[in-house]
Design an enzyme around this catalytic site. Structure first.
Site, PDB file in Angstrom:
ATOM      1  N   GLY A 214     -35.504 -39.878   4.571  1.00  0.00           N
ATOM      2  CA  GLY A 214     -35.527 -41.088   3.757  1.00  0.00           C
ATOM      3  C   GLY A 214     -34.831 -42.297   4.329  1.00  0.00           C
ATOM      4  O   GLY A 214     -34.938 -43.395   3.779  1.00  0.00           O
ATOM      5  N   ASP A 215     -34.085 -42.127   5.439  1.00  0.00           N
ATOM      6  CA  ASP A 215     -33.364 -43.266   6.015  1.00  0.00           C
ATOM      7  C   ASP A 215     -33.294 -43.108   7.528  1.00  0.00           C
ATOM      8  O   ASP A 215     -32.246 -43.276   8.137  1.00  0.00           O
ATOM      9  CB  ASP A 215     -31.961 -43.353   5.415  1.00  0.00           C
ATOM     10  CG  ASP A 215     -31.310 -44.717   5.627  1.00  0.00           C
ATOM     11  OD1 ASP A 215     -32.028 -45.668   5.984  1.00  0.00           O
ATOM     12  OD2 ASP A 215     -30.085 -44.824   5.444  1.00  0.00           O
ATOM     13  N   PHE A 216     -34.454 -42.777   8.123  1.00  0.00           N
ATOM     14  CA  PHE A 216     -34.521 -42.493   9.553  1.00  0.00           C
ATOM     15  C   PHE A 216     -34.511 -43.815  10.301  1.00  0.00           C
ATOM     16  O   PHE A 216     -35.530 -44.272  10.822  1.00  0.00           O
ATOM     17  CB  PHE A 216     -35.785 -41.677   9.844  1.00  0.00           C
ATOM     18  CG  PHE A 216     -35.687 -40.793  11.052  1.00  0.00           C
ATOM     19  CD1 PHE A 216     -34.854 -39.685  11.052  1.00  0.00           C
ATOM     20  CD2 PHE A 216     -36.426 -41.053  12.190  1.00  0.00           C
ATOM     21  CE1 PHE A 216     -34.763 -38.854  12.166  1.00  0.00           C
ATOM     22  CE2 PHE A 216     -36.341 -40.234  13.312  1.00  0.00           C
ATOM     23  CZ  PHE A 216     -35.506 -39.131  13.297  1.00  0.00           C
ATOM     24  N   ASN A 217     -33.342 -44.432  10.364  1.00  0.00           N
ATOM     25  CA  ASN A 217     -33.262 -45.784  10.918  1.00  0.00           C
ATOM     26  C   ASN A 217     -32.526 -45.822  12.251  1.00  0.00           C
ATOM     27  O   ASN A 217     -32.004 -44.810  12.727  1.00  0.00           O
ATOM     28  CB  ASN A 217     -32.649 -46.757   9.900  1.00  0.00           C
ATOM     29  CG  ASN A 217     -31.175 -46.503   9.646  1.00  0.00           C
ATOM     30  OD1 ASN A 217     -30.386 -46.324  10.573  1.00  0.00           O
ATOM     31  ND2 ASN A 217     -30.777 -46.497   8.381  1.00  0.00           N
ATOM     32  N   ASN A 220     -28.980 -44.552  12.308  1.00  0.00           N
ATOM     33  CA  ASN A 220     -28.787 -43.135  11.971  1.00  0.00           C
ATOM     34  C   ASN A 220     -29.323 -42.198  13.044  1.00  0.00           C
ATOM     35  O   ASN A 220     -29.397 -40.997  12.837  1.00  0.00           O
ATOM     36  CB  ASN A 220     -29.462 -42.807  10.634  1.00  0.00           C
ATOM     37  CG  ASN A 220     -28.652 -43.308   9.452  1.00  0.00           C
ATOM     38  OD1 ASN A 220     -27.449 -43.518   9.572  1.00  0.00           O
ATOM     39  ND2 ASN A 220     -29.305 -43.532   8.324  1.00  0.00           N
TER      40      ASN A 220
END
Length: 356
Positions: A214-217, A220
């Site tokens: 959900g936050d594969f940025n 991260n």
């Protein structure tokens, strides 16, 4: 409770006391790490051993079942060979501890976990090649495939119905449009929300379900140098935004964030899509929705960052990291249009299809 009130603000002495009491570690250094709603610290203890302390905000700390699942997911992924942190036990054998702490606004309860330290630098700080983008898409897909095999007594906690960061909840963003305060981009964001409701919602029944990071940025993901003078992925961080969703959501999120620091953002989608489809080929409906889902994530990120700044003005620089270039890229994608962007992505993906 606002994010400003729920976010922990521990001092270094408070961190040192907690780590000594819960884990028996004496710290030689404490360094605060950037964070959105939680508080993270890089710690160094005796003989150079390094750790990360994660202190959850007081709202999320109330949902221990959810955090148990997130913690279990990290261990599960690590056992399947993915480079993720794992959680270390307290001296009492617990994986987390609910601590009552006064951060200056009276005592509140915050869940505390100590995580292993992963080497590397964030992928946002390096020149990203098509090969590394391909590997990014591939590892994102591998991660979701492994997560789909995971079982846990509280796995239903990932059904986060009104979780504002879920791509299933784009219509809820209408409540945040006011924070754009009439900016020119507001019309584009509103149009994206409207198109999501008419073009994506009816197709969701055809998307394949999964559990999303959900936050594969780009903040991260960690990389380190490999033997070819390039970079390889060395770490995946922060599972706080995990939720039940669809495979194509993870792909859209990955493409969107990897555009942020790239000098040719539109071309990013091609190699990421090729890497993803080497593990999970998209079906026709997922492929058709991808462009709009990427725009939806940009809209989500911009609106929620604007809202967060109103709650945490002192954290504006970090909160607006994506927004600085995100506004320009969203406008560019919108002006190019679905057909042109898809043509770029799908033609490039075909070029990289056999790239192993």
């Amino acid at each position: 409770m606002s994010s400003n009130q729920s976010k922990p603000r521990l001092s270094e002495p408070q961190v040192a006391e907690i780590v000594q009491r819960l884990y028996g570690l004496t710290l030689s250094s404490v360094r605060a790490l950037p964070s959105y709603d939680d508080q993270n610290f890089q710690l160094e203890a005796d003989r150079g051993a390094r750790f990360v302390l994660k202190v959850m905000n007081s709202v999320d700390s109330q949902n221990q079942n959810l955090i148990e699942v997130q913690t279990h997911a990290m261990t599960f992924l690590h056992q399947h060979g993915l480079p993720v942190q794992t959680v270390l036990s307290t001296t009492a054998g617990e994986l987390m501890s609910l601590e009552e702490i006064d951060c200056g606004n009276g005592c509140q309860k915050y869940l505390v976990r100590l995580l292993t330290y992963l080497p590397g630098i964030t992928i946002s700080t390096v020149a990203v090649t098509p090969k590394l983008l391909y590997e990014t898409g591939k590892i994102a897909a591998r991660m979701d495939k492994v997560l789909q095999e995971m079982d846990h007594p509280h796995v239903n906690a990932l059904q986060r119905e009104n979780f504002i960061w879920s791509l299933s909840n784009i219509p809820l963003l209408e409540n945040y449009l006011c924070f754009m305060d009439g900016a020119p981009l507001q019309n584009i964001v509103k149009a994206v929300i409207d198109q999501y409701k008419t073009c994506v919602v009816p197709k969701r029944c055809t998307f394949r379900k999964s559990i999303n990071h959900g936050d594969f940025n780009d903040l991260n993901m960690l990389v380190e140098e490999d033997q070819t003078n390039g970079y390889k992925i060395s770490g995946i961080l922060d599972f706080s935004d995990m939720s039940s969703g669809y495979y194509v959501y993870e792909l859209a999120i990955t493409i969107m964030y990897m555009m942020i620091e790239n000098p040719r953002p539109v071309e990013v989608g091609g190699p990421i899509l090729a890497g993803w489809e080497s593990e999970i080929p998209l079906n026709e409906e997922e492929r058709d929705a991808l462009y709009l889902l990427v725009l939806s994530r940009f809209s989500q990120s911009l609106l929620l960052a604007q809202h967060a700044v109103s709650q945490q003005p002192e954290n504006e620089e970090y909160l607006m990291t994506t927004a600085k270039t995100g506004k320009r890229i969203l406008c560019q994608l919108w002006e190019l249009g679905k057909e042109e962007v898809e043509k770029t992505w799908f033609q490039m993906a075909a070029q990289y299809a056999d790239w192993e």
